[in-house]
Scaffold this active site. Structure first.
Site, PDB file in Angstrom:
ATOM      1  N   CYS A   1       4.896  39.205  86.913  1.00 34.35           N
ATOM      2  CA  CYS A   1       3.585  38.144  86.800  1.00 34.35           C
ATOM      3  C   CYS A   1       2.823  38.529  88.084  1.00 34.35           C
ATOM      4  O   CYS A   1       3.211  37.958  89.128  1.00 34.35           O
ATOM      5  CB  CYS A   1       4.234  37.132  86.604  1.00 34.35           C
ATOM      6  SG  CYS A   1       2.581  35.817  86.622  1.00 34.35           S
TER       7      CYS A   1
ATOM      8  N   CYS B   1       0.778  35.441  89.196  1.00 32.64           N
ATOM      9  CA  CYS B   1       1.749  34.386  89.829  1.00 32.64           C
ATOM     10  C   CYS B   1       2.147  34.898  91.307  1.00 32.64           C
ATOM     11  O   CYS B   1       2.454  34.045  92.311  1.00 32.64           O
ATOM     12  CB  CYS B   1       3.254  34.297  89.043  1.00 32.64           C
ATOM     13  SG  CYS B   1       2.991  34.412  87.362  1.00 32.64           S
ATOM     14  N   ASP B   2       2.682  35.932  91.498  1.00 33.16           N
ATOM     15  CA  ASP B   2       3.237  36.569  92.609  1.00 33.16           C
ATOM     16  C   ASP B   2       2.580  37.484  93.532  1.00 33.16           C
ATOM     17  O   ASP B   2       3.039  37.893  94.738  1.00 33.16           O
ATOM     18  CB  ASP B   2       4.597  37.273  92.410  1.00 33.16           C
ATOM     19  CG  ASP B   2       5.720  36.404  91.486  1.00 33.16           C
ATOM     20  OD1 ASP B   2       5.496  35.153  91.992  1.00 33.16           O
ATOM     21  OD2 ASP B   2       6.327  36.689  90.718  1.00 33.16           O
TER      22      ASP B   2
END
Ligand code: NDP
Length: 318
Positions: free
Chosen positions: A137, A140-141
């Protein structure tokens, strides 16, 4: 535990962000929802590290903690959570029947929040480093890749999008694709190829992720399948962009699925069979969303599904 002849008001399949949001809403409506947690309890958030884009957490929150909070919130209002997954389903007759091994559960309504699972390469070293430099992701990261050299795997639009997004943070992005034919749309591929920070490697596969002992990705072993050349690419992050598999196989033939296996919905959460809505059954979150796939959008459709259940049961005189 339901008694054998009990008919539940609602059952929720899946305990990710969408399922638990649906559970909170349904529980607060006194429907005592039963949540079957599924194969991957907590869904994709449970395997993420810091979540910085979920509103209300200015400093971010760890994915597993966010999920744990949602569980507690659902349980506080009367949701029942069970570590079980669906083995059979019959949506043709009311009440609907759900099989969990030998047990059958009957329910007046059903919320399908079974999510989608990110595809992984399947290397043991890759699995050991999820959350420690290996991620599926970018949204997200990506931030954690700031100032680092990274790799993105895949040759579809997801990989192109991830690679382009990650150029905001990383100093260099190596885009690695296993063949020389790309599924990505022409425009996305061109954009990625033209970006000064992106280097494209074709016909190349990842053989190993390095850094398992240190619990931190140190690099990846690569093989060029055409030339047979092997080498190590020193990267601090590896993002997988090789697609997702929606967890909707159990509904094949009972609901309309799209070509990729996602549940097709009308007005976000209404499921259909041959184009006709099936009263009492709703789908939310990533099992029906191939476009946004965010925690907050999953929560949003989870809420919608629970509100529709409430409306439906009210119309049935419950
Ligand atoms: P796709 O199925 O389109 O592409 C997956 C890619 O991953 C392929 O290049 C495939 O390679 C590769 N791959 C699959 N398994 C492996 C493996 N085990 N090892 C190495 N490589 C692997 O998935 P996407 O998620 O990219 O896209 C899904 C859908 O979502 C598409 O319709 C896409 O257009 C859409 N989408 C649209 C976006 C947009 O419009 N902005 C953004 C993201 C997705 P191979 O080709 O060799 O099989």
């Amino acid at each position: 535990m339901p008694t054998p002849n009990e008919v539940r008001d609602t059952v929720i399949l899946g305990s990710g962000c969408s399922g638990l949001t649906a559970a909170i809403y349904a529980a607060r409506s006194n429907l005592k929802p039963l949540v079957l947690e599924g194969h991957e309890p907590g869904g994709q958030l449970a395997i993420t590290t810091l979540v910085e884009n979920f509103p209300g957490w200015p400093e971010g929150i760890q994915g597993p903690e966010l999920i744990e909070n949602m569980k507690k919130q659902a349980v506080r209002f009367g949701a029942e959570l069970r570590m079980a997954h669906l083995t059979r389903v019959d949506l043709a007759t009311q009440p609907f029947s759900l099989g969990i091994g030998k047990e059958t559960i009957h329910t007046r309504s059903l919320i399908i929040a079974s999510g989608a699972s990110a595809r992984w390469l399947g290397l043991p070293s890759e699995q050991a480093l999820i959350g420690f430099g290996v991620s599926s992701c970018a949204t997200c990261d990506g931030f954690f890749a700031s100032g680092k050299e990274i790799a993105v795997i895949g040759g579809g639009d997801s990989a192109m999008e991830e690679a382009l997004f990650l150029t905001r943070f990383a100093t260099k992005v190596t885009l690695i694709h296993r063949s020389d034919h790309f599924r990505a749309s022409h425009i996305m591929l061109e954009r990625a190829m033209a970006h000064p920070k992106i280097e494209l490697l074709r016909n190349t596969v990842v053989e190993e992720a390095l850094g398992v002992e240190e619990k931190e990705l140190k690099g990846i072993h690569l093989l060029n399948k055409k030339t047979g050349q092997r080498w190590t690419l020193p990267v601090s992050f590896m993002f997988l962009g090789i697609g997702h598999t929606p967890n909707a196989r159990a509904f094949h033939g009972q609901l309309d699925l799209d070509a990729e296996g996602y549940i097709q919905t009308q007005d976000n959460v209404f499921v259909t069979l041959q184009g006709q809505r099936i009263a009492g059954v709703y789908a939310c979150g990533d099992v029906q969303d191939r476009r946004y796939r965010q925690a907050i959008t999953a929560a949003g459709t989870g809420c919608m599904a629970a509100l529709e259940v409430e409306r439906y049961l009210e119309e049935q005189g419950r």
